[in-house]
Write an enzyme that holds these catalytic residues in place. Structure first.
Site, PDB file in Angstrom:
ATOM      1  N   ASP A 134      17.718  20.090  27.185  1.00 57.39           N
ATOM      2  CA  ASP A 134      18.752  19.337  26.484  1.00 57.39           C
ATOM      3  C   ASP A 134      20.141  19.561  27.099  1.00 57.39           C
ATOM      4  OD1 ASP A 134      19.867  17.790  24.457  1.00 57.39           O
ATOM      5  OD2 ASP A 134      20.132  19.466  23.101  1.00 57.39           O
ATOM      6  N   LEU A 169      12.190  20.204  22.655  1.00 58.61           N
ATOM      7  CA  LEU A 169      11.552  19.668  23.851  1.00 58.61           C
ATOM      8  C   LEU A 169      12.255  20.237  25.079  1.00 58.61           C
ATOM      9  CD1 LEU A 169      11.145  15.907  22.841  1.00 58.61           C
ATOM     10  CD2 LEU A 169       9.300  17.562  23.164  1.00 58.61           C
ATOM     11  N   CYS A 199      18.245   8.366   4.675  1.00 63.95           N
ATOM     12  CA  CYS A 199      19.480   8.658   5.421  1.00 63.95           C
ATOM     13  C   CYS A 199      20.709   8.195   4.632  1.00 63.95           C
ATOM     14  CB  CYS A 199      19.453   7.981   6.785  1.00 63.95           C
ATOM     15  SG  CYS A 199      20.962   8.300   7.735  1.00 63.95           S
ATOM     16  N   CYS A 242      21.845  18.113  10.511  1.00 64.47           N
ATOM     17  CA  CYS A 242      21.218  17.524   9.324  1.00 64.47           C
ATOM     18  C   CYS A 242      19.715  17.420   9.570  1.00 64.47           C
ATOM     19  CB  CYS A 242      21.803  16.134   9.081  1.00 64.47           C
ATOM     20  SG  CYS A 242      21.003  15.235   7.740  1.00 64.47           S
ATOM     21  N   ASP A 243      18.932  17.704   8.535  1.00 62.80           N
ATOM     22  CA  ASP A 243      17.463  17.620   8.646  1.00 62.80           C
ATOM     23  C   ASP A 243      16.861  16.590   7.700  1.00 62.80           C
ATOM     24  OD1 ASP A 243      17.111  19.611  10.594  1.00 62.80           O
ATOM     25  OD2 ASP A 243      17.042  21.217   9.105  1.00 62.80           O
ATOM     26  N   CYS A 245      16.155  13.347   7.635  1.00 64.07           N
ATOM     27  CA  CYS A 245      15.085  12.433   8.076  1.00 64.07           C
ATOM     28  C   CYS A 245      13.814  13.187   8.462  1.00 64.07           C
ATOM     29  CB  CYS A 245      15.564  11.524   9.212  1.00 64.07           C
ATOM     30  SG  CYS A 245      15.923  12.372  10.763  1.00 64.07           S
TER      31      CYS A 245
END
Length: 311
Positions: A134, A169, A199, A242-243, A245
């Site tokens: 990332d 990832l 959301c 933020c988590d 979703c």
């Protein structure tokens, strides 16, 4: 019998598993033709907001051979960060994204990737390549999908049938030719729209497309100016990331707690109340977030986010 390219694939996956990666998939390093118009449209809509870096290196984002000389293979890796228990303790407490509970993942995973490359060089021979976490223009979700590790959810995150989406990832782009895995072509979201419905800032504008400039994570981490007043009352106590979703996604019922000691939260963070956050000092910030991704906002940014919710 395995041919040489299949044997290499087997070695890579075994070594990745030994280092604690949950999944490893392999794709041929080539131009992401399908992604080019999607990326261009996303940028043209200004969905990247103030994240100017997203518009940089357009060609490199789509072509790994421009990032690594002689690139032949993109190895995509999945590393779990789902915590055993969720912070905070009380509903009125302030919240940070789960990925930021422990030590900054960039350091933890980058070290593992370097070790993976060294191990492969020892077992296979001379391999040129680079590790990415990332931190460079690599379209990691697209490569992971191409490597068969999951599909793109409506919230634009990569979803995996065995473990949902609470994972990091990472990629190794190498100049070794390896038998690739089959791309994931099926979408297992079906008619579910829980992430879109949940959301609070309406950041998910269509299936698989997020207007980054409306996302709570963007406002609390990337945006350096004042948060727009139009967002008042919409943050649901999130002060870093933020988590939402992910929390509502049915696939995350398969999430299992990670086994990475480096991702465990600082003891003081576990016990922080809303009042502790509101009165946080530079000394406390430095102690609790010394090696954390939360350092990105600095104390000033975090204080801005807290006061925005408090007002």
């Amino acid at each position: 019998m395995f041919n040489t390219k299949e044997k290499y694939a087997q070695i890579i996956k075994t070594q990745a598993k030994n280092l604690g990666f949950d999944f490893c998939g392999i794709a041929k390093a080539e131009f992401l033709e399908e992604e080019a118009p999607k990326l261009e449209a996303w940028l043209n809509q200004n969905y990247h907001g103030e994240m100017a870096y997203m518009a940089n290196h357009f060609d490199k984002r789509l072509d790994p051979t421009k990032l690594v000389d002689g690139a032949k293979t993109v190895v995509s890796l999945v590393y779990n960060y789902f915590p055993e228990s969720t912070l905070p303790n009380a509903p009125s407490d302030l919240k940070i994204a789960k990925y930021a509970y422990g030590k900054d993942y960039h350091f933890v995973i980058k070290d593992k990737l370097k070790t993976l490359l060294q191990n492969l060089q020892e077992e296979i021979g001379e391999i040129g390549g680079r590790a990415f976490v990332d931190s460079a223009p690599v379209m990691e979700r697209q490569w992971a999908k191409k490597a068969g590790l999951g599909w793109t959810g409506k919230n634009s995150l990569l979803l995996n049938r065995q473990m949902g989406s609470f994972f990091f990832l990472a990629e190794l782009i190498i100049d070794l030719e390896v038998t690739p895995d089959s791309a994931m072509t099926k979408d297992y979201c079906g008619t579910c729209t829980k992430c879109i419905d949940a959301c609070p800032t309406d950041a998910i504008v269509e299936s698989g497309v997020v207007d980054g400039s409306k996302c709570i994570s963007y406002f609390t981490i990337e945006l350096k100016e004042q948060i727009p007043q139009a967002m008042k009352g919409k943050f649901e106590n999130w002060i870093f990331g933020c988590d939402i979703c992910q929390d509502v996604c049915p696939w995350n019922r398969f999430s299992k707690p990670h086994q990475e000691a480096e991702f465990l939260p600082h003891q003081d963070l576990k016990n922080m109340t809303r009042r502790d956050w509101e009165e946080i000092t530079q000394e406390t910030f430095n102690r609790v977030f010394q090696k954390s991704a939360v350092k990105r906002t600095k104390l000033e940014g975090l204080a801005r986010n807290i006061s925005f919710i408090k007002e």
